[in-house]
Motif scaffolding. Structure first.
Motif, PDB file in Angstrom:
ATOM      1  N   MET A   1       0.836  -1.191   0.000  1.00  0.00           N
ATOM      2  CA  MET A   1       0.000   0.000   0.000  1.00  0.00           C
ATOM      3  C   MET A   1       0.879   1.251   0.000  1.00  0.00           C
ATOM      4  O   MET A   1       1.891   1.299   0.696  1.00  0.00           O
ATOM      5  CB  MET A   1      -0.900  -0.006   1.255  1.00  0.00           C
ATOM      6  CG  MET A   1      -1.869   1.154   1.310  1.00  0.00           C
ATOM      7  SD  MET A   1      -2.842   1.165   2.844  1.00  0.00           S
ATOM      8  CE  MET A   1      -3.701  -0.386   2.715  1.00  0.00           C
ATOM      9  N   ARG A   2       0.477   2.277  -0.775  1.00  0.00           N
ATOM     10  CA  ARG A   2       1.197   3.542  -0.775  1.00  0.00           C
ATOM     11  C   ARG A   2       1.024   4.258   0.550  1.00  0.00           C
ATOM     12  O   ARG A   2       0.012   4.105   1.238  1.00  0.00           O
ATOM     13  CB  ARG A   2       0.687   4.429  -1.906  1.00  0.00           C
ATOM     14  CG  ARG A   2       1.071   3.953  -3.273  1.00  0.00           C
ATOM     15  CD  ARG A   2       0.459   4.730  -4.405  1.00  0.00           C
ATOM     16  NE  ARG A   2      -0.102   6.039  -4.083  1.00  0.00           N
ATOM     17  CZ  ARG A   2      -0.408   6.952  -5.005  1.00  0.00           C
ATOM     18  NH1 ARG A   2      -0.172   6.691  -6.276  1.00  0.00           N
ATOM     19  NH2 ARG A   2      -0.932   8.109  -4.651  1.00  0.00           N
ATOM     20  N   LEU A   3       2.014   5.080   0.887  1.00  0.00           N
ATOM     21  CA  LEU A   3       1.992   5.772   2.170  1.00  0.00           C
ATOM     22  C   LEU A   3       0.787   6.691   2.303  1.00  0.00           C
ATOM     23  O   LEU A   3       0.154   6.751   3.369  1.00  0.00           O
ATOM     24  CB  LEU A   3       3.295   6.563   2.354  1.00  0.00           C
ATOM     25  CG  LEU A   3       3.455   7.308   3.690  1.00  0.00           C
ATOM     26  CD1 LEU A   3       3.386   6.339   4.864  1.00  0.00           C
ATOM     27  CD2 LEU A   3       4.770   8.089   3.704  1.00  0.00           C
ATOM     28  N   LEU A  21       0.018  16.285   4.805  1.00  0.00           N
ATOM     29  CA  LEU A  21       0.687  15.884   6.038  1.00  0.00           C
ATOM     30  C   LEU A  21       2.057  15.267   5.745  1.00  0.00           C
ATOM     31  O   LEU A  21       3.041  15.537   6.428  1.00  0.00           O
ATOM     32  CB  LEU A  21      -0.184  14.872   6.800  1.00  0.00           C
ATOM     33  CG  LEU A  21      -1.461  15.438   7.430  1.00  0.00           C
ATOM     34  CD1 LEU A  21      -2.386  14.299   7.841  1.00  0.00           C
ATOM     35  CD2 LEU A  21      -1.114  16.300   8.639  1.00  0.00           C
ATOM     36  N   ILE A  22       2.094  14.463   4.707  1.00  0.00           N
ATOM     37  CA  ILE A  22       3.361  13.824   4.323  1.00  0.00           C
ATOM     38  C   ILE A  22       4.341  14.878   3.820  1.00  0.00           C
ATOM     39  O   ILE A  22       5.510  14.906   4.228  1.00  0.00           O
ATOM     40  CB  ILE A  22       3.106  12.744   3.248  1.00  0.00           C
ATOM     41  CG1 ILE A  22       2.285  11.589   3.852  1.00  0.00           C
ATOM     42  CG2 ILE A  22       4.432  12.211   2.693  1.00  0.00           C
ATOM     43  CD1 ILE A  22       1.727  10.619   2.824  1.00  0.00           C
ATOM     44  N   ALA A  23       3.882  15.766   2.954  1.00  0.00           N
ATOM     45  CA  ALA A  23       4.748  16.813   2.406  1.00  0.00           C
ATOM     46  C   ALA A  23       5.270  17.732   3.504  1.00  0.00           C
ATOM     47  O   ALA A  23       6.385  18.266   3.415  1.00  0.00           O
ATOM     48  CB  ALA A  23       3.989  17.624   1.357  1.00  0.00           C
ATOM     49  N   TRP A  28       6.458  10.018   9.798  1.00  0.00           N
ATOM     50  CA  TRP A  28       7.789   9.433   9.919  1.00  0.00           C
ATOM     51  C   TRP A  28       7.732   7.932   9.638  1.00  0.00           C
ATOM     52  O   TRP A  28       6.795   7.243  10.053  1.00  0.00           O
ATOM     53  CB  TRP A  28       8.363   9.666  11.325  1.00  0.00           C
ATOM     54  CG  TRP A  28       8.794  11.090  11.566  1.00  0.00           C
ATOM     55  CD1 TRP A  28       8.116  12.222  11.254  1.00  0.00           C
ATOM     56  CD2 TRP A  28      10.018  11.515  12.172  1.00  0.00           C
ATOM     57  NE1 TRP A  28       8.820  13.344  11.617  1.00  0.00           N
ATOM     58  CE2 TRP A  28       9.988  12.939  12.195  1.00  0.00           C
ATOM     59  CE3 TRP A  28      11.110  10.847  12.711  1.00  0.00           C
ATOM     60  CZ2 TRP A  28      11.035  13.698  12.722  1.00  0.00           C
ATOM     61  CZ3 TRP A  28      12.151  11.594  13.242  1.00  0.00           C
ATOM     62  CH2 TRP A  28      12.128  12.998  13.248  1.00  0.00           C
ATOM     63  N   VAL A  29       8.754   7.450   8.918  1.00  0.00           N
ATOM     64  CA  VAL A  29       8.877   6.031   8.599  1.00  0.00           C
ATOM     65  C   VAL A  29      10.233   5.539   9.090  1.00  0.00           C
ATOM     66  O   VAL A  29      11.275   6.086   8.700  1.00  0.00           O
ATOM     67  CB  VAL A  29       8.733   5.779   7.078  1.00  0.00           C
ATOM     68  CG1 VAL A  29       8.973   4.300   6.752  1.00  0.00           C
ATOM     69  CG2 VAL A  29       7.358   6.219   6.599  1.00  0.00           C
ATOM     70  N   ASP A  30      10.205   4.564   9.963  1.00  0.00           N
ATOM     71  CA  ASP A  30      11.429   3.979  10.533  1.00  0.00           C
ATOM     72  C   ASP A  30      12.369   5.055  11.097  1.00  0.00           C
ATOM     73  O   ASP A  30      13.573   5.064  10.842  1.00  0.00           O
ATOM     74  CB  ASP A  30      12.161   3.123   9.500  1.00  0.00           C
ATOM     75  CG  ASP A  30      11.408   1.838   9.173  1.00  0.00           C
ATOM     76  OD1 ASP A  30      10.579   1.406  10.001  1.00  0.00           O
ATOM     77  OD2 ASP A  30      11.646   1.267   8.095  1.00  0.00           O
ATOM     78  N   GLU A  34       9.275  11.120   6.157  1.00  0.00           N
ATOM     79  CA  GLU A  34       9.135  10.616   4.790  1.00  0.00           C
ATOM     80  C   GLU A  34       8.169  11.530   4.029  1.00  0.00           C
ATOM     81  O   GLU A  34       6.992  11.628   4.373  1.00  0.00           O
ATOM     82  CB  GLU A  34       8.604   9.187   4.803  1.00  0.00           C
ATOM     83  CG  GLU A  34       8.357   8.590   3.438  1.00  0.00           C
ATOM     84  CD  GLU A  34       9.589   8.621   2.560  1.00  0.00           C
ATOM     85  OE1 GLU A  34       9.624   9.445   1.610  1.00  0.00           O
ATOM     86  OE2 GLU A  34      10.524   7.835   2.841  1.00  0.00           O
ATOM     87  N   ARG A  35       8.692  12.218   2.999  1.00  0.00           N
ATOM     88  CA  ARG A  35       7.876  13.180   2.265  1.00  0.00           C
ATOM     89  C   ARG A  35       7.399  12.666   0.912  1.00  0.00           C
ATOM     90  O   ARG A  35       6.774  13.407   0.152  1.00  0.00           O
ATOM     91  CB  ARG A  35       8.675  14.481   2.084  1.00  0.00           C
ATOM     92  CG  ARG A  35       8.866  15.264   3.383  1.00  0.00           C
ATOM     93  CD  ARG A  35       9.632  16.554   3.154  1.00  0.00           C
ATOM     94  NE  ARG A  35       9.564  17.449   4.305  1.00  0.00           N
ATOM     95  CZ  ARG A  35      10.366  17.345   5.378  1.00  0.00           C
ATOM     96  NH1 ARG A  35      11.284  16.390   5.416  1.00  0.00           N
ATOM     97  NH2 ARG A  35      10.235  18.187   6.385  1.00  0.00           N
ATOM     98  N   ASN A  36       7.700  11.429   0.613  1.00  0.00           N
ATOM     99  CA  ASN A  36       7.264  10.857  -0.659  1.00  0.00           C
ATOM    100  C   ASN A  36       5.944  10.115  -0.448  1.00  0.00           C
ATOM    101  O   ASN A  36       5.921   9.069   0.208  1.00  0.00           O
ATOM    102  CB  ASN A  36       8.322   9.893  -1.197  1.00  0.00           C
ATOM    103  CG  ASN A  36       7.948   9.330  -2.561  1.00  0.00           C
ATOM    104  OD1 ASN A  36       6.871   9.624  -3.093  1.00  0.00           O
ATOM    105  ND2 ASN A  36       8.820   8.520  -3.128  1.00  0.00           N
ATOM    106  N   PRO A  37       4.834  10.616  -0.979  1.00  0.00           N
ATOM    107  CA  PRO A  37       3.525  10.001  -0.703  1.00  0.00           C
ATOM    108  C   PRO A  37       3.340   8.626  -1.328  1.00  0.00           C
ATOM    109  O   PRO A  37       2.442   7.878  -0.918  1.00  0.00           O
ATOM    110  CB  PRO A  37       2.529  11.004  -1.284  1.00  0.00           C
ATOM    111  CG  PRO A  37       3.299  11.701  -2.363  1.00  0.00           C
ATOM    112  CD  PRO A  37       4.706  11.794  -1.858  1.00  0.00           C
ATOM    113  N   VAL A  38       4.157   8.275  -2.325  1.00  0.00           N
ATOM    114  CA  VAL A  38       3.971   6.986  -2.992  1.00  0.00           C
ATOM    115  C   VAL A  38       4.944   5.919  -2.455  1.00  0.00           C
ATOM    116  O   VAL A  38       5.026   4.831  -3.007  1.00  0.00           O
ATOM    117  CB  VAL A  38       4.116   7.114  -4.522  1.00  0.00           C
ATOM    118  CG1 VAL A  38       3.078   8.069  -5.067  1.00  0.00           C
ATOM    119  CG2 VAL A  38       5.521   7.566  -4.913  1.00  0.00           C
ATOM    120  N   THR A  39       5.661   6.225  -1.377  1.00  0.00           N
ATOM    121  CA  THR A  39       6.510   5.225  -0.734  1.00  0.00           C
ATOM    122  C   THR A  39       5.669   4.003  -0.363  1.00  0.00           C
ATOM    123  O   THR A  39       4.566   4.126   0.166  1.00  0.00           O
ATOM    124  CB  THR A  39       7.159   5.801   0.539  1.00  0.00           C
ATOM    125  OG1 THR A  39       8.071   6.819   0.155  1.00  0.00           O
ATOM    126  CG2 THR A  39       7.883   4.737   1.334  1.00  0.00           C
TER     127      THR A  39
END
Length: 230
Positions: A1-3, A21-23, A28-30, A34-39
């Motif tokens: 699933m995308r972030l 919110l991501i931008a 936060w990831v790990d 994390e600013r990439n919404p498609v991670t």
């Protein structure tokens, strides 16, 4: 699933709000923003937003020395299971990678990583599994070639992949197979008119049963052992 979709699902925010919110660096990831919404969100990533944890799950990979008499099952009303041997807090999340029947001992893998365990046990992956076998009768000279040619299994309507037999004594051998189908080793010996008296799994791929583990003992897999399956 995308972030961005993960944030929508976990928080109830709209898709547009999730991307903002991501931008804005609020997700936060790990341990890192994390600013990439498609991670891509993986199962064992730790994800938080504004300091609130949304996902946190530790991956577990265990090696267990299965004793004879234990079932390869998560629970059973009559017999002890391999999960009875591990720490109680781990039992609810673990499943078995590469089952052994109750009369067989040796290497069992316990994990909560389903993709990883499928790679280890899926017959199409052709990961070698080595067993120490003691037979009722002397191992006939033609057994080596019969196993190398493959044994037809009527129930599955297929012929096993070529197997390697290394004879140790008159009634003792080390057998390497590449599938791990239901009672495969016992059925292969039955097909050549012999019977397995005892069976012990020594290895699966590059993961070998730790000789320091007594029956019933376990330890986490090393990073190198985990990586050998990826």
């Amino acid at each position: 699933m995308r972030l961005d979709r993960f944030i929508c699902k976990q928080t109830g925010h709209s898709f547009r709000q999730a991307r903002l919110l991501i931008a804005g660096g609020r997700v936060w990831v790990d341990g890192q923003p994390e600013r990439n919404p498609v991670t891509t969100v993986e199962r064992f990533m730790t994800i938080s937003m504004d300091g609130t944890v949304l996902q946190e799950q530790t991956a577990h990979y265990l090696m267990l020395h299965k004793p004879v008499g234990y079932l390869s099952a998560t629970r059973d009303p009559q017999h002890p299971t391999v999960l009875d041997l591990v720490a109680p807090q781990l039992r609810p999340v673990l499943h078995i990678g590469g089952r052994l029947d109750r009369s067989t001992s040796g290497l069992i893998i316990l994990t909560n990583d389903g993709l990883w365990s499928r790679r280890l046990t899926e017959p199409r992956e052709k990961i070698p599994k080595t067993y120490h076998v003691v037979t009722r009768d002397p191992i006939s000279p033609e057994t080596h070639q019969r196993f190398a040619d493959g044994i037809y299994l009527a129930y599955e309507r297929l012929t096993t992949s070529p197997a390697r037999l290394e004879q140790v004594a008159e009634r003792e051998a080390r057998l390497t197979i590449y599938e791990g189908r239901y009672h495969q080793v016992k059925r292969m010996f039955a097909a050549v008119g012999n019977r397995v008296k005892s069976l012990h799994r020594e290895s699966m791929g590059e993961i070998r049963l730790d000789p320091t583990l007594a029956p019933g003992e376990w330890r986490p897999l090393l990073d190198s052992e985990i990586a050998s399956v990826i």
